[in-house]
Design a protein around this motif. Sequence first.
Motif, PDB file in Angstrom:
ATOM      1  N   ILE B   9       0.871  -1.180   0.000  1.00 19.47           N
ATOM      2  CA  ILE B   9       0.000   0.000   0.000  1.00 19.47           C
ATOM      3  C   ILE B   9       0.901   1.220   0.000  1.00 19.47           C
ATOM      4  O   ILE B   9       1.891   1.254   0.725  1.00 19.47           O
ATOM      5  N   SER B  10       0.547   2.224  -0.778  1.00 17.97           N
ATOM      6  CA  SER B  10       1.343   3.454  -0.783  1.00 17.97           C
ATOM      7  C   SER B  10       0.743   4.486   0.146  1.00 17.97           C
ATOM      8  O   SER B  10      -0.431   4.817   0.048  1.00 17.97           O
ATOM      9  N   LEU B  11       1.583   4.976   1.040  1.00 16.52           N
ATOM     10  CA  LEU B  11       1.137   6.005   1.978  1.00 16.52           C
ATOM     11  C   LEU B  11       1.980   7.254   1.784  1.00 16.52           C
ATOM     12  O   LEU B  11       3.209   7.171   1.711  1.00 16.52           O
ATOM     13  N   LYS B  30      -5.873   1.657  11.796  1.00 22.06           N
ATOM     14  CA  LYS B  30      -7.307   1.553  11.558  1.00 22.06           C
ATOM     15  C   LYS B  30      -7.837   2.674  10.676  1.00 22.06           C
ATOM     16  O   LYS B  30      -8.773   2.485   9.902  1.00 22.06           O
ATOM     17  N   THR B  31      -7.227   3.834  10.794  1.00 20.59           N
ATOM     18  CA  THR B  31      -7.650   4.965   9.965  1.00 20.59           C
ATOM     19  C   THR B  31      -7.432   4.644   8.487  1.00 20.59           C
ATOM     20  O   THR B  31      -8.303   4.861   7.649  1.00 20.59           O
ATOM     21  N   VAL B  32      -6.249   4.128   8.185  1.00 20.69           N
ATOM     22  CA  VAL B  32      -5.911   3.784   6.802  1.00 20.69           C
ATOM     23  C   VAL B  32      -6.808   2.661   6.306  1.00 20.69           C
ATOM     24  O   VAL B  32      -7.318   2.682   5.189  1.00 20.69           O
ATOM     25  N   GLN B  33      -7.020   1.708   7.156  1.00 25.73           N
ATOM     26  CA  GLN B  33      -7.841   0.558   6.797  1.00 25.73           C
ATOM     27  C   GLN B  33      -9.241   1.000   6.425  1.00 25.73           C
ATOM     28  O   GLN B  33      -9.846   0.512   5.473  1.00 25.73           O
ATOM     29  N   MET B  45      -2.882   5.790  -3.816  1.00 27.83           N
ATOM     30  CA  MET B  45      -2.040   6.425  -2.804  1.00 27.83           C
ATOM     31  C   MET B  45      -2.915   6.983  -1.693  1.00 27.83           C
ATOM     32  O   MET B  45      -3.888   7.666  -1.950  1.00 27.83           O
ATOM     33  N   ILE B  46      -2.559   6.704  -0.479  1.00 27.78           N
ATOM     34  CA  ILE B  46      -3.351   7.224   0.638  1.00 27.78           C
ATOM     35  C   ILE B  46      -2.552   8.297   1.354  1.00 27.78           C
ATOM     36  O   ILE B  46      -1.437   8.034   1.825  1.00 27.78           O
ATOM     37  N   PRO B  47      -3.087   9.505   1.392  1.00 29.00           N
ATOM     38  CA  PRO B  47      -2.376  10.560   2.118  1.00 29.00           C
ATOM     39  C   PRO B  47      -2.629  10.426   3.616  1.00 29.00           C
ATOM     40  O   PRO B  47      -3.767  10.169   4.023  1.00 29.00           O
TER      41      PRO B  47
END
Lengths: 376, 161
Positions: B9-11, B30-33, B45-47
């Motif tokens: 996963i790209s953060l 958990k926030t990303v999930q 991409m998740i900022p």
Amino acid sequence: MSHHKLATDRISGLPDEILCHILSFIPTKQAIFTSILSKRWIHLWRHVPALYFINKKLNSSQDIHHFNQFVKAVLHSRDNSLSSHSINNLAVQSKIQYLHLYLHARLKCETIPPKLPASILSCTTLVVLKLSWFYVDKVSPFPLRFPSLKTLDLKDMNFDKCQDFMLLLDGCPVLEDLQLSYIHFIQSFRHFDFEQFENSSLRKLKRAHITDCYFHFPVKALANVEFLRVELWKGYTYLPDGFPTFHNLTHLAVNYDCNLAVQVLQHCPKLRNLELYPKLKYAWRDEYITKDDEELVPICLSSSLTTCTIRDFVSTTLESLIMLATFIMKKARVLKTMTIWSNRKRFSEIESKLSSFPRASATCQLSFQFINLYDT
Amino acid sequence: MASSSSNLISLKTSDGTVFKVERALAKTMKTVQAIIEEADANIYMIPIHNVFSHHMDMIIDYYKLSVAGKSKEFSVEKLDNDELKDFLLAVHYLNMEDLFEVLTQAVADRLEKKSVGYVRKYFGIENDFTPEEYAAIRKKNDWAFKGDDIEPEEDEEKQEE
């Protein structure tokens, strides 16, 4: 040097819920001191869902009384609307989740432990309960006493009857972590008094640590644990049939003599880590592994055991220790490390016997740790 | 390039650095999930706001240690109080339970057994009480303060002013 302004309030920059969480790790007495830090901090300690009392200086019944008064005062000040000074109901009203009550009486044999406040036993919001040095008299049957309790740690506790203790455990359906040491019963009991609790639902229990408990703890109730540390003692006539199969057990620490150790291993098919530590002073005389059948080889030895630690003790005979170590090394096919804890004097003899012994596992490493044989 | 079917996963942290992390690590956040689950299948991409690259470095260190069963070796001793606070906020934002517990314990350890005066100086908490207010609150909670080794140190207070 930081480039922040001198007046920057570093820790108070955190939101209230985090501050309360931090305070829940600190003894309650100190948490109360934070009330004078600044205006924001006046009431924070009251919202901490944890009460954590550790008092190490109880030398007399007067000290104990003073401590009880302190506990009452804390509970009372968390809920000002209550006018009653009774400790009953206060714990419940405060919605406490974490409760550590550790008392240490200096002369335990001369003092009677204080009675556990009844409100503690009706505090249904508890998630963690740790108690040390209390006397518990009646525990009423109450199936959902602690519906959220995940951790229970009881040390130096006196229960009136063994039924009281078992009823307490029965009221913890989601318990995951259980630690018991020095549990005593005032009234006499017989070993079969515990049998009715064998089907006790400690189904979610993952870790159990039971030491210095000289009664027949219903081991069958522990069948689902992943980690078990247990001390077997002379009057414990439950092996082998009294032990369940531990389907999930990967780590076991148990006191040993050879035969007993092998018997216990029969019940742990998925065991990965084994710690064998010295038997109690009330234990049996040394027994040796009598048969060397393939049939008797526990499954975990052939398929899952990867680490084994054996601890030497002043009353252990070298012969029994070497026999046990060689039995395991001979049968454990996936063993990675065998560690022996002994003193330097015995080390050379142990090492000479073990290092050249054929090992079932090609990757097995032998290692030693030096200890004082008088340390338990 | 990350797609939902790959294991990475790209953060993207607040300072613009992109970290490719294992799905298992992202799951501990958990926030990303929650973002992954709500988004459609092709999130690239998740900022992650409030999280800087030096935080991610430590998060990855912790993750590697805990996977190896060595989470007890993780230490934040080298962080000063500001850095620890920022890290705690980042981990809180990401909603990472285990690491959050570790960090709150670390802060609690820095506070425990220290006098009030020490705590105030060390963390730079401004005393916004008037002398009367201060005396009043001390008196109110006096039952808690007496007879213990952690005496709130008034002398330090006076020296500051």
